[in-house]
Design a protein around this motif. Sequence first.
Motif, mmCIF file in Angstrom:
data_model
loop_
_atom_site.group_PDB
_atom_site.id
_atom_site.type_symbol
_atom_site.label_atom_id
_atom_site.label_comp_id
_atom_site.label_asym_id
_atom_site.label_seq_id
_atom_site.Cartn_x
_atom_site.Cartn_y
_atom_site.Cartn_z
ATOM 1 N N UNK A 48 0.812 -1.216 0.000
ATOM 2 C CA UNK A 48 0.000 0.000 0.000
ATOM 3 C C UNK A 48 0.846 1.268 0.000
ATOM 4 N N UNK A 49 2.040 1.198 0.562
ATOM 5 C CA UNK A 49 2.903 2.368 0.568
ATOM 6 C C UNK A 49 2.684 3.278 1.761
ATOM 7 N N UNK A 50 3.532 4.291 1.868
ATOM 8 C CA UNK A 50 3.577 5.139 3.066
ATOM 9 C C UNK A 50 2.344 6.023 3.217
ATOM 10 N N UNK A 51 1.649 6.334 2.122
ATOM 11 C CA UNK A 51 0.509 7.239 2.204
ATOM 12 C C UNK A 51 -0.815 6.519 2.430
ATOM 13 N N UNK A 52 -0.769 5.214 2.565
ATOM 14 C CA UNK A 52 -2.003 4.454 2.783
ATOM 15 C C UNK A 52 -2.469 4.609 4.229
ATOM 16 N N UNK A 53 -3.720 4.301 4.462
ATOM 17 C CA UNK A 53 -4.238 4.313 5.826
ATOM 18 C C UNK A 53 -3.770 3.093 6.585
ATOM 19 N N UNK A 54 -4.287 2.919 7.786
ATOM 20 C CA UNK A 54 -3.870 1.788 8.606
ATOM 21 C C UNK A 54 -4.701 0.548 8.281
ATOM 22 N N UNK A 55 -4.106 -0.598 8.522
ATOM 23 C CA UNK A 55 -4.812 -1.871 8.427
ATOM 24 C C UNK A 55 -5.033 -2.367 9.852
ATOM 25 N N UNK A 56 -6.276 -2.576 10.207
ATOM 26 C CA UNK A 56 -6.591 -3.053 11.557
ATOM 27 C C UNK A 56 -7.206 -4.444 11.438
ATOM 28 N N UNK A 57 -6.515 -5.428 11.974
ATOM 29 C CA UNK A 57 -6.969 -6.816 11.897
ATOM 30 C C UNK A 57 -7.177 -7.350 13.306
ATOM 31 N N UNK A 58 -8.409 -7.642 13.652
ATOM 32 C CA UNK A 58 -8.700 -8.281 14.937
ATOM 33 C C UNK A 58 -9.389 -9.612 14.668
ATOM 34 N N UNK A 59 -9.182 -10.558 15.553
ATOM 35 C CA UNK A 59 -9.761 -11.889 15.385
ATOM 36 C C UNK A 59 -10.174 -12.419 16.750
ATOM 37 N N UNK A 60 -10.982 -13.440 16.761
ATOM 38 C CA UNK A 60 -11.497 -13.977 18.015
ATOM 39 C C UNK A 60 -10.429 -14.660 18.846
ATOM 40 N N UNK A 61 -10.636 -14.658 20.153
ATOM 41 C CA UNK A 61 -9.681 -15.314 21.056
ATOM 42 C C UNK A 61 -10.218 -16.679 21.468
ATOM 43 N N UNK A 62 -9.308 -17.522 21.951
ATOM 44 C CA UNK A 62 -9.672 -18.856 22.447
ATOM 45 C C UNK A 62 -9.866 -18.806 23.963
#
Length: 342
Positions: A321-335
């Motif tokens: 995405x490069x330096x000017x892209x927004x953030x990627x936020x990845x959350x997933x379920x816990x065990x």
Amino acid sequence: MKRPTIPDLAKAASVSVSTVNRVLYQPGSVRTHTRERVSAAAEEIGFYGLGTIKHAVKAPQITHRFGVLLQRKERTFYRILGDAITLAAEAYSGGRIDLTLEFLEDLTPEKVASHIISLGERCETLAIVAPQHPVVADAIDSVLEKGVPVVSLIGPLTAKGNISFVGLDNWKVGRAAAWAFDRMVRFPGKIGILVGSHRLRNQEMNESGFRSYFREHNSGFTLLEPLPTYESAVVAREHVEKLLTDHPDMCGLFISGGGVTGAIAALRATPKRDDFVVVGYELFEDTRAALIDGTISLIISHPIERFAFETIATLIKAKSAGRDAGVFRVTFGFDMHSPESV
């Protein structure tokens, strides 16, 4: 003579039509040996898109130089996570990943910041576990300004620049732990709380969610002030021993951060109480044994393989995405693990 079509190529290569399409348009999603087989078949039958396929075979061979900075190697959780990230990098089919995986023993903000800058000079994209601190934030900004994206693992971080995140919804982790106490404790009372550090935002968010649940659902519990273990088993043991001495009427213990093995040792050294509930963090050999012998009542943990996969995937996306892209936020379920589930 009729020009060979995609179905003809699929038949010649003994793959599906969808696989051929992915070789043409999403080569990174197809294993190297499959791309090569399709390329050989295309050349053999004179497929019109041979040049595109040959390019698709070569394109994924690009090398990604990723850096991953974890905390103390002596902690089993980080060793397990490091091994899983290494395997995920090796299994990535979209190119070669040159992974620099390092562990940091000295967790002072200055040492963490220095290491982030050093790793940023050697790698194209970073994934880090770090405390929230002005010195650390400044180091992250320095790396970001040089065009090196940064992904925070386990706990979110903030700086002037954009920082992506991969991990759990830590507020939900805290509320899930509180729910467990609310359901398992027979008579509401005092609950001790251990955190690794107040600078680790995932543990601060764990505690915030923990308290919010009780404010909403059961004000009969008294939540003691959280004690920092500084990710040390020795410190955790001392805290638990003191808590048990100072608060003999305590009904439970929430171990939200590092040092769980020290807490386990302290709990095992005292007479076991059937009405005492302990919720811990991360499943590995020691915590699994503590679940089985009843020292711990419930473990909340990261699904390690999923965590590692999402880390590599997010590093790829952040770099692309490069330096000017927004953030990627990845959350997933816990065990969640009980004595009956391990």
